[in-house]
Design a protein around this motif. Structure first.
Motif, short mmCIF file in Angstrom:
data_model
loop_
_atom_site.label_atom_id
_atom_site.label_comp_id
_atom_site.label_asym_id
_atom_site.label_seq_id
_atom_site.Cartn_x
_atom_site.Cartn_y
_atom_site.Cartn_z
N ILE A 44 -17.73 67.35 -17.76
CA ILE A 44 -16.71 68.37 -17.46
C ILE A 44 -16.89 68.91 -16.05
CG2 ILE A 44 -15.86 70.66 -18.09
CD1 ILE A 44 -16.55 70.00 -20.98
N ASN A 45 -18.12 69.21 -15.67
CA ASN A 45 -18.37 69.74 -14.33
C ASN A 45 -18.14 68.68 -13.25
OD1 ASN A 45 -19.80 72.66 -14.31
ND2 ASN A 45 -20.28 71.60 -16.22
N ALA A 46 -18.50 67.42 -13.53
CA ALA A 46 -18.32 66.37 -12.52
C ALA A 46 -16.86 66.15 -12.19
CB ALA A 46 -18.95 65.07 -13.02
N ALA A 47 -15.96 66.37 -13.14
CA ALA A 47 -14.54 66.16 -12.89
C ALA A 47 -13.99 67.15 -11.88
CB ALA A 47 -13.76 66.25 -14.19
N ASN A 70 -9.66 65.94 -7.41
CA ASN A 70 -9.84 64.70 -8.16
C ASN A 70 -8.62 64.40 -9.03
OD1 ASN A 70 -12.42 64.47 -7.07
ND2 ASN A 70 -13.36 65.57 -8.78
N PHE A 71 -8.08 65.41 -9.67
CA PHE A 71 -6.91 65.21 -10.52
C PHE A 71 -5.65 64.99 -9.68
CE2 PHE A 71 -9.96 67.58 -13.04
CZ PHE A 71 -9.93 66.91 -14.25
N VAL A 72 -5.59 65.64 -8.52
CA VAL A 72 -4.45 65.42 -7.62
C VAL A 72 -4.45 63.98 -7.11
CG1 VAL A 72 -3.40 66.10 -5.44
CG2 VAL A 72 -4.33 67.85 -6.96
N ASP A 73 -5.61 63.50 -6.70
CA ASP A 73 -5.71 62.11 -6.24
C ASP A 73 -5.39 61.13 -7.36
OD1 ASP A 73 -6.46 63.14 -3.82
OD2 ASP A 73 -8.62 62.84 -4.13
N GLY A 256 -14.80 60.67 -7.38
CA GLY A 256 -14.24 61.89 -7.95
C GLY A 256 -13.11 61.60 -8.91
N VAL A 257 -12.27 60.64 -8.53
CA VAL A 257 -11.18 60.23 -9.43
C VAL A 257 -11.76 59.63 -10.71
CG1 VAL A 257 -9.18 58.74 -9.67
CG2 VAL A 257 -9.62 59.89 -7.50
N GLY A 258 -12.84 58.87 -10.57
CA GLY A 258 -13.48 58.28 -11.75
C GLY A 258 -14.01 59.35 -12.69
N ALA A 259 -14.55 60.44 -12.13
CA ALA A 259 -15.03 61.53 -12.98
C ALA A 259 -13.88 62.19 -13.73
CB ALA A 259 -15.78 62.55 -12.13
N ALA A 260 -12.73 62.34 -13.04
CA ALA A 260 -11.56 62.91 -13.71
C ALA A 260 -11.05 61.98 -14.80
CB ALA A 260 -10.47 63.18 -12.67
#
Length: 291
Positions: A44-47, A70-73, A256-260
């Protein structure tokens, strides 16, 4: 006499534990629960971590500067996809839903005669089911592919859905639960004029609800994370897990995208388990039946 015996058994089963024992048990469960929750907390924190925090060494458990980049990308990458993102979602939901419902029905229908009927070859069939539990999915991948190819279902949803119907753990689980139903209950239904189909749907299935609820969760987790590699080739039939994996393979810049992506993929099975956990525990606690 029966009432006295029941009271004696209840007193005998009463757990005699001191306050110190309760405190130690609570501390042990709290530490164990916190340890098991660490991967979820980290995901959760990594996202919400920026790239500099994701590659920070030593890594930190909690995010310091939370961001939604991350979620925007991820949204931007999915918007530029050749196949609409909604198509990947539909493919995954359709495969998961059909596979789960179909397997529960097939496993229950096959387990009922194995548990409550006598016929030639019954023991051999059940032994085959038990032996099938020993084979990993990788072992059966080639035979499944050959069968799906022979019947012309390669590159279709059914190439993934139909093998899920034969998940051996479901048949074994349903058979074991159905054996606990008293034969007297089924005989009473037959005396009342109920057919085998009515007994199955109105007597047997309600009493094995813990089994098929648990089975639904187990199979949902398996099918939700499937990619369909080797069985599905068309891009418009690919699953959500395949699409997100393609995004992650873009390099370290998409960490970062992968974490999301990891948070989104794991959120659905976890949510399903949280909402159904109490129901499963409740039905298991009240499902014990004896002649």
């Amino acid at each position: 006499m029966s009432a006295l015996n029941l009271s004696f058994r209840m007193r005998k089963k009463k757990v005699n534990r001191s306050l110190g024992g309760n405190i130690l048990m609570f501390l042990f469960l709290a530490v164990t629960g916190a340890f098991m929750a660490l991967p979820l907390v980290y995901a959760i924190n990594a996202a919400f971590k920026p790239l500099d925090e994701i590659f920070l060494f030593p890594p930190t458990l909690f995010v310091r500067n939370p961001t939604l980049d991350n979620f925007v990308d991820l949204t931007a990458l999915l918007g530029n996809s050749w196949v609409p993102f909604s198509r990947y979602i539909f493919n995954t939901v359709f495969i998961t839903g059909m596979g789960v419902v179909g397997h529960v029905l097939f496993a229950s229908a096959a387990a009922y005669p194995l548990a409550k009927m006598n016929f030639p070859g019954k023991n051999i069939l059940f032994t085959t089911v038990v032996l099938a539990l020993m084979f990993a999915p990788q072992v059966t991948a080639i035979p499944n592919y050959m069968i799906m190819s022979w019947i012309g279902l390669i590159d279709t949803y059914w190439a993934v859905i139909i093998p899920a119907f034969a998940f051996p753990l479901g048949l074994y689980l349903m058979k074991q639960f159905m054996e606990q139903i008293p034969d007297a209950l089924i005989e009473a239904a037959k005396i009342d004029g109920a057919s085998e189909y009515r007994i199955f749907w109105q007597v047997v299935m309600p009493n094995v609800k813990p089994a098929w609820l648990t089975l639904m969760i187990l199979l949902f987790q398996i099918l939700w994370g499937t990619e369909g590699n080797g069985f599905i080739y068309s891009e418009e039939l690919k699953t959500l897990h395949f699409a997100t994996n393609q995004i992650i393979q873009g390099g370290i810049a998409r960490a970062g995208v992968g974490a999301a992506v990891a948070l989104i993929l794991m959120s659905v099975p976890i949510t399903l388990f949280v909402f159904s956990q109490s129901r499963i525990i409740e039905t298991m606690a009240t499902s014990g039946m004896k002649d």
